[in-house]
Design an enzyme around this catalytic site. Structure first.
Site, PDB file in Angstrom:
ATOM      1  N   HIS A 185       0.818  -1.213   0.000  1.00  0.00           N
ATOM      2  CA  HIS A 185       0.000   0.000   0.000  1.00  0.00           C
ATOM      3  C   HIS A 185       0.859   1.273   0.000  1.00  0.00           C
ATOM      4  CE1 HIS A 185       1.045   0.755   4.205  1.00  0.00           C
ATOM      5  NE2 HIS A 185       0.891  -0.541   4.400  1.00  0.00           N
ATOM      6  N   GLU A 195      -2.775  -7.117   7.333  1.00  0.00           N
ATOM      7  CA  GLU A 195      -1.481  -7.038   7.995  1.00  0.00           C
ATOM      8  C   GLU A 195      -1.511  -7.837   9.300  1.00  0.00           C
ATOM      9  OE1 GLU A 195       1.471  -7.080   7.811  1.00  0.00           O
ATOM     10  OE2 GLU A 195       2.281  -5.052   7.653  1.00  0.00           O
TER      11      GLU A 195
END
Length: 199
Positions: free
Chosen positions: A14, A99
């Protein structure tokens, strides 16, 4: 631990968040992209769209983490490919691509606990061990590989990519820059990472 399917895939971490800029541990906390991160996501999308515009088809669909910093990055890539190359790619998300959970360490400065965590010697209170992350990451990528024909683009996170590096037999603790796409492919029996786009 499950074994990573021996098929190529693309990976994109990201764009930057405010916590990235401040070197804070993010983990599962759902922090949005900052202005730099949005610009990075747009640049990555434009670079990937240029491949499609040249007639290449590097990947066929996008599977992202549902955390907003990854999913919004994926949306910018999807939009750029549609606008610049006229190709509309499917975009889905998979919870296993989230994550790692860093428990009580989230929101705190990255400390000297990170290497012991990778080595399996430490797990933050309320957090996830590296082995669990690796199993989950491999399952997420394998599921992405099996959901459609062609090559997927995985849009996810830095620690998760370290887990994938471990599964690929590569040096583990190597930082992947924000929003710089890499292609993972096999050279014989060895995984290699290719990074050739000007972003």
């Amino acid at each position: 631990m499950s074994q990573l399917l021996a098929r190529p895939y693309w990976f994109l971490r990201h764009g930057e968040t405010e916590w990235n800029a401040r070197h804070l541990s993010q983990g599962r906390t759902d922090i949005p992209l900052n202005d730099t991160g949005i610009a990075q996501a747009k640049r990555a999308g434009e670079a990937l769209a240029a491949l499609f515009a040249q007639g290449e088809r590097p990947f066929s669909y996008i599977v992202a983490s549902p955390l907003m910093r990854a999913y919004v990055t994926a949306e910018y890539v999807q939009q750029a490919i549609k606008e610049k190359a006229g190709v509309e790619l499917p975009l889905t998300h998979d919870r296993d691509l989230q994550e790692v959970c860093f428990g009580v360490q989230e929101g705190k400065p990255m400390g000297d606990w990170y290497n012991p965590w990778i080595e399996g010697q430490f797990v933050p209170e309320g957090g996830e061990c590296f082995e669990e992350l690796t199993t989950r990451a491999v399952q997420g990528v394998n599921r992405a590989q099996e959901q459609a024909e062609g090559v997927p683009l995985i849009v996810a996170h830095g620690a998760l990519f370290r887990a994938l590096r471990y599964a690929m037999g590569l040096e583990v603790n190597v930082r992947l820059a924000n929003a710089v796409p890499v292609k993972a492919c096999l050279d014989g029996q060895q995984w290699v990472l290719e990074q050739s786009l000007p972003v």
